[in-house]
Motif scaffolding. Structure first.
Motif, mmCIF file in Angstrom:
data_model
loop_
_atom_site.group_PDB
_atom_site.id
_atom_site.type_symbol
_atom_site.label_atom_id
_atom_site.label_comp_id
_atom_site.label_asym_id
_atom_site.label_seq_id
_atom_site.Cartn_x
_atom_site.Cartn_y
_atom_site.Cartn_z
ATOM 1 N N LEU A 157 2.788 -6.582 -0.400
ATOM 2 C CA LEU A 157 2.161 -5.536 0.411
ATOM 3 C C LEU A 157 2.446 -4.150 -0.162
ATOM 4 N N LEU A 158 3.681 -3.945 -0.617
ATOM 5 C CA LEU A 158 4.046 -2.649 -1.188
ATOM 6 C C LEU A 158 3.204 -2.339 -2.416
ATOM 7 N N ILE A 186 5.607 -2.415 5.499
ATOM 8 C CA ILE A 186 4.959 -2.641 4.207
ATOM 9 C C ILE A 186 5.974 -2.958 3.120
ATOM 10 N N PHE A 227 -0.380 -1.606 -1.350
ATOM 11 C CA PHE A 227 -0.511 -0.262 -0.784
ATOM 12 C C PHE A 227 -0.509 0.783 -1.901
#
Length: 342
Positions: free
Chosen positions: A152-153, A146, A156
């Motif tokens: 993506l980080l 991730i 999330f």
């Protein structure tokens, strides 16, 4: 990963905060919430609650700094933490066995063996942190994927903030509890809980823009002021000490912990530091000993309410640190009771 001095500094500070939290928790729950003493204890208890989240963020910053194979994680990180846990719980187990033997009541071999094994298997009230870290270590290979993409980080972190911090608020609002139940039925377990701090630590350490660091102090003070005001008001209204507004998995708790880490990064990133700062940072290697050992003294000395427990907190931290430093000098024991560099 290059050694970051400010990470070691904040670990030392977080260890002290955890000792303070456990030392004043009895005063927090027993003093009258209308008293000035309780208000001071409430403020310090609130700040101390950032200790565990800070540790998780530091762990995330370290574990996610490079790719680690599943074999490496299990053979080094998880096995190493388990070794340290079992070693220190054996110390607690021996203490319990000696206590049973001295008391002399039902001091049979079976009772003493059971008491020893109970410490190893179930730990103490503060060792939940070790098991939580083991779980985070186990899913590190997925979390590492991730953090390789900022998109993506951030996605999330957004989901985790939503389902860990914001959705639970709905359950406490009249008329919205049914909406909360519907949302919870989605079962977003992967983004719920302390993975939020694990990845936040990496984000602050590796991705946070310096312009946001400039706001860290303001954000910390704003969150702390709001948390203190609300917790004091709720406690006085109910007549019972309340910390719900600043627990680690609350909005204010998250903002205070993250902002505090950003403050340490902001002022501690310089490569050249004074000798005093370097020596203070070097104390981080004794942190696991202080964390696991301090409850022995907390149980002995802090069962009376009052501000005296603040003095005991400082004394317990110094004593636990001194014992940790002494034990660290014994080569064989050092390899068992302390986490080795990876």
């Amino acid at each position: 990963m290059k050694k970051l001095l400010w990470i070691d500094l904040i670990k030392v500070f977080a260890t002290f905060l955890i000792v303070v939290q456990h030392s004043i928790s009895y005063s927090f729950t027993t003093l009258a919430v209308e008293s000035p003493d309780w208000k001071l204890i409430n403020f310090l208890f609130m700040i101390s609650r950032t200790g565990v989240p800070i540790f998780v963020m530091c762990s995330g910053a370290g574990m996610l700094s490079r790719e680690r194979s599943i074999r490496e994680i299990w053979r080094e990180s998880i096995a190493g933490l388990l070794k340290v846990y079992i070693g220190w719980m054996a110390v607690f187990g021996i203490k319990d066995v000696v206590q049973i033997w001295i008391n002399g009541e039902n001091a049979t071999l079976r009772v003493m063996v059971n008491a020893f094994l109970k410490c190893i298997l179930f730990g103490k009230y503060h060792t939940w942190f070790i098991f939580m870290l083991l779980g985070l270590y186990a899913v590190t290979p997925f979390l590492y994927l991730i953090v390789q993409k900022k998109e993506l980080l951030r996605y999330f972190l957004l989901l985790s903030i939503l389902f860990t911090l914001l959705v639970p608020i709905l359950s406490g609002i009249d008329g919205l509890s049914r909406i909360n139940n519907v949302i919870e039925s989605v079962h977003m377990q992967f983004v719920v809980g302390y993975p939020l701090y694990f990845l936040t630590g990496y984000y602050i350490c590796r991705c946070m823009d310096q312009k946001w660091e400039k706001l860290a102090e303001v954000l910390f003070l704003a969150a702390a002021f709001a948390a203190f005001a609300v917790s004091t008001a709720v406690s006085e209204r109910t007549g019972t000490a309340s910390q719900d507004v600043y627990t680690p998995l609350s909005v204010c708790g998250y903002l205070m912990s993250g902002a505090l880490m950003a403050v340490f990064k902001k002022y501690g990133r310089e490569e050249r530091q004074s000798a005093v700062v370097n020596k203070a940072a070097a104390l981080s290697k004794y942190g696991i000993a202080v964390y696991l050992l301090h409850v022995l003294f907390v149980e002995l000395w802090t069962k009376q309410g009052g501000l005296i427990n603040l003095l005991y907190a400082a004394l317990i931290w110094l004593l636990s640190l001194g014992i940790g430093m002494a034990v660290y000098r014994i080569p064989v024991i050092k390899r068992v009771l302390f986490i080795q560099k990876q």
